[in-house]
Design a protein around this motif. Structure first.
Motif, PDB file in Angstrom:
ATOM      1  N   ASP A 273       0.827  -1.212   0.000  1.00 39.65           N
ATOM      2  CA  ASP A 273       0.000   0.000   0.000  1.00 39.65           C
ATOM      3  C   ASP A 273       0.860   1.261   0.000  1.00 39.65           C
ATOM      4  OD1 ASP A 273      -2.143  -1.654   0.085  1.00 39.65           O
ATOM      5  OD2 ASP A 273      -2.587  -1.348   2.212  1.00 39.65           O
ATOM      6  N   ARG A 274       2.095   1.133   0.503  1.00 40.29           N
ATOM      7  CA  ARG A 274       2.996   2.289   0.536  1.00 40.29           C
ATOM      8  C   ARG A 274       4.009   2.246  -0.597  1.00 40.29           C
ATOM      9  NH1 ARG A 274       0.703   1.813   4.721  1.00 40.29           N
ATOM     10  NH2 ARG A 274       0.345   3.506   6.198  1.00 40.29           N
ATOM     11  N   ASP A 275       3.701   1.445  -1.619  1.00 36.76           N
ATOM     12  CA  ASP A 275       4.577   1.312  -2.775  1.00 36.76           C
ATOM     13  C   ASP A 275       5.934   0.721  -2.364  1.00 36.76           C
ATOM     14  OD1 ASP A 275       4.763   1.422  -5.480  1.00 36.76           O
ATOM     15  OD2 ASP A 275       5.706   3.407  -5.523  1.00 36.76           O
ATOM     16  N   LEU A 276       5.891  -0.172  -1.375  1.00 33.25           N
ATOM     17  CA  LEU A 276       7.099  -0.846  -0.906  1.00 33.25           C
ATOM     18  C   LEU A 276       6.876  -2.346  -1.009  1.00 33.25           C
ATOM     19  CD1 LEU A 276       7.632   1.259   2.342  1.00 33.25           C
ATOM     20  CD2 LEU A 276       9.044   1.403   0.279  1.00 33.25           C
ATOM     21  N   ARG A 277       7.952  -3.072  -0.817  1.00 36.19           N
ATOM     22  CA  ARG A 277       7.850  -4.526  -0.854  1.00 36.19           C
ATOM     23  C   ARG A 277       8.597  -5.095   0.336  1.00 36.19           C
ATOM     24  NH1 ARG A 277       5.593  -6.613  -5.248  1.00 36.19           N
ATOM     25  NH2 ARG A 277       5.735  -8.889  -5.336  1.00 36.19           N
ATOM     26  N   LEU A 278       7.916  -5.889   1.161  1.00 32.33           N
ATOM     27  CA  LEU A 278       8.527  -6.433   2.374  1.00 32.33           C
ATOM     28  C   LEU A 278       8.689  -7.936   2.219  1.00 32.33           C
ATOM     29  CD1 LEU A 278       9.397  -5.985   5.383  1.00 32.33           C
ATOM     30  CD2 LEU A 278       7.015  -6.440   5.995  1.00 32.33           C
ATOM     31  N   ASN A 279       9.900  -8.429   2.423  1.00 34.29           N
ATOM     32  CA  ASN A 279      10.106  -9.870   2.505  1.00 34.29           C
ATOM     33  C   ASN A 279      11.182 -10.150   3.554  1.00 34.29           C
ATOM     34  OD1 ASN A 279      12.622  -9.420   1.272  1.00 34.29           O
ATOM     35  ND2 ASN A 279      11.774  -9.767  -0.767  1.00 34.29           N
ATOM     36  N   GLU A 280      11.655 -11.379   3.630  1.00 30.91           N
ATOM     37  CA  GLU A 280      12.607 -11.708   4.695  1.00 30.91           C
ATOM     38  C   GLU A 280      13.986 -11.082   4.485  1.00 30.91           C
ATOM     39  OE1 GLU A 280      11.087 -13.793   2.476  1.00 30.91           O
ATOM     40  OE2 GLU A 280      11.959 -15.799   2.675  1.00 30.91           O
ATOM     41  N   TYR A 281      14.198 -10.438   3.315  1.00 34.87           N
ATOM     42  CA  TYR A 281      15.507  -9.851   3.032  1.00 34.87           C
ATOM     43  C   TYR A 281      15.535  -8.339   3.207  1.00 34.87           C
ATOM     44  CZ  TYR A 281      16.120 -14.426   1.143  1.00 34.87           C
ATOM     45  OH  TYR A 281      16.167 -15.774   1.020  1.00 34.87           O
ATOM     46  N   GLY A 282      14.382  -7.747   3.210  1.00 37.18           N
ATOM     47  CA  GLY A 282      14.400  -6.309   3.351  1.00 37.18           C
ATOM     48  C   GLY A 282      13.064  -5.662   3.041  1.00 37.18           C
ATOM     49  N   LEU A 283      13.089  -4.355   3.167  1.00 31.35           N
ATOM     50  CA  LEU A 283      11.948  -3.532   2.780  1.00 31.35           C
ATOM     51  C   LEU A 283      12.450  -2.716   1.590  1.00 31.35           C
ATOM     52  CD1 LEU A 283       9.100  -2.400   3.495  1.00 31.35           C
ATOM     53  CD2 LEU A 283      10.253  -0.746   4.968  1.00 31.35           C
ATOM     54  N   PHE A 284      11.855  -2.954   0.413  1.00 31.58           N
ATOM     55  CA  PHE A 284      12.388  -2.371  -0.819  1.00 31.58           C
ATOM     56  C   PHE A 284      11.411  -1.380  -1.433  1.00 31.58           C
ATOM     57  CE2 PHE A 284      14.185  -6.584  -0.264  1.00 31.58           C
ATOM     58  CZ  PHE A 284      15.536  -6.359  -0.431  1.00 31.58           C
ATOM     59  N   ARG A 285      11.972  -0.316  -1.978  1.00 30.10           N
ATOM     60  CA  ARG A 285      11.148   0.563  -2.807  1.00 30.10           C
ATOM     61  C   ARG A 285      10.813  -0.209  -4.068  1.00 30.10           C
ATOM     62  NH1 ARG A 285      15.582   3.202  -1.269  1.00 30.10           N
ATOM     63  NH2 ARG A 285      15.286   4.506   0.560  1.00 30.10           N
ATOM     64  N   SER A 286       9.668   0.042  -4.615  1.00 26.06           N
ATOM     65  CA  SER A 286       9.229  -0.764  -5.745  1.00 26.06           C
ATOM     66  C   SER A 286      10.178  -0.671  -6.909  1.00 26.06           C
ATOM     67  CB  SER A 286       7.830  -0.326  -6.193  1.00 26.06           C
ATOM     68  OG  SER A 286       6.906  -0.916  -5.329  1.00 26.06           O
ATOM     69  N   GLY A 287      10.450  -1.803  -7.512  1.00 28.64           N
ATOM     70  CA  GLY A 287      11.318  -1.884  -8.670  1.00 28.64           C
ATOM     71  C   GLY A 287      11.163  -3.269  -9.239  1.00 28.64           C
ATOM     72  N   ALA A 288      11.711  -3.474 -10.403  1.00 28.95           N
ATOM     73  CA  ALA A 288      11.549  -4.761 -11.060  1.00 28.95           C
ATOM     74  C   ALA A 288      12.233  -5.858 -10.243  1.00 28.95           C
ATOM     75  CB  ALA A 288      12.148  -4.698 -12.462  1.00 28.95           C
ATOM     76  N   GLU A 289      13.470  -5.570  -9.791  1.00 27.67           N
ATOM     77  CA  GLU A 289      14.236  -6.566  -9.054  1.00 27.67           C
ATOM     78  C   GLU A 289      13.931  -6.410  -7.560  1.00 27.67           C
ATOM     79  OE1 GLU A 289      16.134  -9.579  -8.087  1.00 27.67           O
ATOM     80  OE2 GLU A 289      16.223  -9.061 -10.221  1.00 27.67           O
TER      81      GLU A 289
END
Length: 586
Positions: A273-289
């Motif tokens: 919802d905040r245009d981020l991606r959370l997984n076990e490796y980090g909190l990432f700003r949206s991007g292809a990779e």
DNA sequence: GCCGTTTTCGGCCCGACTGTTTTCAGTCG
């Protein structure tokens, strides 16, 4: 059908659909709906009759119909059809590690295997290894899995898991290549029953740490071992998983592997919802990779991750998706009770009934632990199996305890024993002692020890009746469950909690690791009604004083603060609180 | 089966490990 029953049917449907090979998202829709129903705060029947089911998240047209059918008729044709079409043995096969719905379906379709016993025979006959997608190794693993399930239970009390995990964690702490380490999973969330022990470490040399871990003493065999992850079976029958990550990834991995699964889904969605991606490796700003380090939002600790997601910190015990994220968005979560806040236990036994030590020895031991008071509440006469006391013996015991307290005072000690009883709530709802005797006691706990098989209405009315007695301070181990051993008896939590709220009766959180009763899931409701909690050891030996710590962990899961728990009070305040209900009801 | 201001179709959280394959499906958490 009530909501628990409806939720169970929906969960069962999900399992059957999985075995049928249905679309996994359809399966998940049933699981989600079951959870929604289970945790809803209003009575299900009311929501159904007012046709408001559709307003609930995850319940659409199809599920509305099915749930309505369940609630109004007590059955569901669709469910019966599914059950009829699926051999029950297939469901049991899901419990074998490495076997999921797809493999089970293949076994059934190809070889007609319908039970665990047939599967075992087919493995022994070497018939499995030839199947497409199966091999020698799978065949061996299935056999081992069947055997292991018979030898070991797959669920464990937290009191067994904690002392097993501690030496492993300590070993990791001592390894020079380990930077940070922690328990994770259900153990860190302090669930009452856990499946396995999850451990997490950060290191620059993951393979070495993994290798070191798999050579620890107490390991029965190594189930899996890779570069960053290993699973071992411990000698006590508990499985332990270790994951090793880089130190930069550690807080994200700790958050992720502490879970729960449902909590994680909410957190991930929040990131999206905040245009981020959370997984076990980090909190990432949206991007292809998704693992591009250039897109990483730096966080050193779990606290910082919550902050970056606009949340106040959520303690591990609360990460169960019971509204913690929504609240943490608005305000800091309540400051949860710490076990060191506890000043004593109000429900305990001595050699007068089925305890193992005498009151004078108990007083000395509990005083040495630094506690301020300790209730001696032995069984009443109807609990003959526990050597329950009659009125004459209670009065005798009162004298003995008064003498002990006088001796303590003479020594200049502030520690005191409290007199009391755990009085049986009899089959017909009467208490096992007369009111005049109860009135002489410092603390009275009323518990059910007989007639577990009554109807929900009868048991509920026994408990409500006990709460209405002006001399009963506390309802003990509310449901009588013994974890992994005995089901709770049927009772209406809401009605009993409401009666306690009305009468000023406290409810016990029985801290025996076999009980943890009342269940943590009900404490938020009790708290909302202003019902106080007593965290009690129900000690039968000195060592059971340690249950205070476990009980506090469960109280934290129930969102309880120090103010919600009466035995955090110093003795003088506790005494005045003990007098309050009696004064009010006379 | 659910959902929707990118809306009635095409997504739905996502990565590691195992065992089977020979590039990947299934399982697990």
């Amino acid at each position: 059908m009530d909501k628990d029953q409806v939720a169970e049917v929906l969960t069962n449907i999900a399992v059957l659909l999985e075995l049928k090979g249905e679309n996994p998202f359809k399966t998940r829709a049933y699981v989600n709906a079951a959870r929604t129903i289970e945790t809803m705060s209003e009575p299900l029947a009311m929501v159904v009759s007012e046709q408001r089911l559709g307003e609930m998240k995850g319940i659409g047209e199809a599920l509305q119909k099915k749930i309505t059918e369940l609630v109004t008729t007590g059955g569901l044709a669709y469910y019966e059809e599914l059950k009829a079409a699926t051999p029950p043995g297939l469901v049991a096969m899901l419990d074998i590690p490495g076997l999921g719905p797809k493999k089970i379906k293949a076994l059934h379709d190809e070889l007609g295997i319908e039970t665990v016993e047939l599967l075992e025979q087919a493995c022994k006959d070497g018939k499995i290894a030839g199947l497409k997608g199966f091999g020698e190794k799978t065949q061996t693993n299935i056999l081992e899995g069947i055997h292991r399930r018979r030898t070991y239970a797959s669920r464990h009390l937290i009191s067994d898991a904690l002392p097993t995990a501690e030496p492993l964690l300590e070993a990791l702490r001592l390894h020079p290549d380990v930077i940070r380490c922690s328990t994770a999973g259900s153990l860190r969330r302090h669930r009452e029953v856990i499946g396995d022990i999850d451990l997490l470490a950060s290191s620059k040399q993951p393979a070495e740490v993994i290798d070191y871990f798999t050579h620890q003493p107490g390991i029965f065999n190594v189930i899996a071992k890779g570069e960053t992850k290993a699973s071992v079976l411990l000698e006590g029958g508990i499985q332990a998983d270790l994951r090793v990550v880089s130190d930069a990834e550690y807080p994200f991995a700790l958050l992720y592997f502490t879970g729960s699964k449902e909590h994680n889904i909410v957190m991930r969605q929040r990131a999206i919802d905040r245009d981020l991606r959370l997984n076990e490796y980090g909190l990432f700003r949206s991007g292809a990779e998704t693992r591009d380090p250039k897109l990483l939002v730096n966080c050193r600790t779990e606290e910082e991750i919550f902050e970056k997601l606009g949340l106040h910190y959520i303690p591990p015990e609360l990460r169960e998706d019971t509204g913690e994220v929504a609240l943490a968005e608005k305000e800091p979560l309540p400051r949860l009770i710490e076990w060191t806040d506890l000043k004593g236990s109000l429900h305990n036994h001595s050699t007068w009934s089925d305890g193992h030590q005498q009151p004078a020895d108990i007083a000395r031991a509990m005083r040495e632990l630094g506690l301020a008071y300790w209730g001696i509440t032995d069984h009443s006469k109807s609990s003959f199996q526990a050597n329950g006391l009659d009125a004459a013996r209670v009065r005798q015991q009162l004298k003995e305890i008064r003498q002990i307290n006088e001796d303590l005072a003479a020594e200049g000690s502030d520690f005191r024993l409290l007199t009391g009883a755990e009085v049986d709530i009899l089959k017909d709802g009467r208490l096992d002692f007369e009111d005049d005797l109860l009135a002489e006691l410092d603390v009275v706990i009323a518990s059910i020890h007989q007639s577990f098989n009554q109807s929900e209405e009868e048991t509920t009315s026994r408990l409500v009746g006990a709460a209405r007695n002006p001399y009963v301070h506390i309802l003990g181990h509310l449901t009588g469950r013994l974890l992994l051993e005995r089901e709770p008896y049927k009772m209406d939590h809401r009605a009993v909690i409401d009666a306690c709220a009305e009468t000023g009766t406290w409810i016990e959180l029985n801290a025996s690791p076999l009980r943890f009763d009342m269940d943590w899931r009900w404490w938020p409701y009790a708290r909302s009604k202003g019902v106080k909690c007593a965290i009690n050891c129900d000690a039968h030996r000195f060592e059971h004083a340690g249950f205070l710590r476990l009980g506090a962990g469960i109280a934290r899961k129930g969102w309880l603060t120090r103010e919600d728990v009466v035995n955090t009070l110093p003795l003088d305040k506790l005494r005045s609180e003990l007098g309050r209900k009696r004064a009010k009801m006379q």
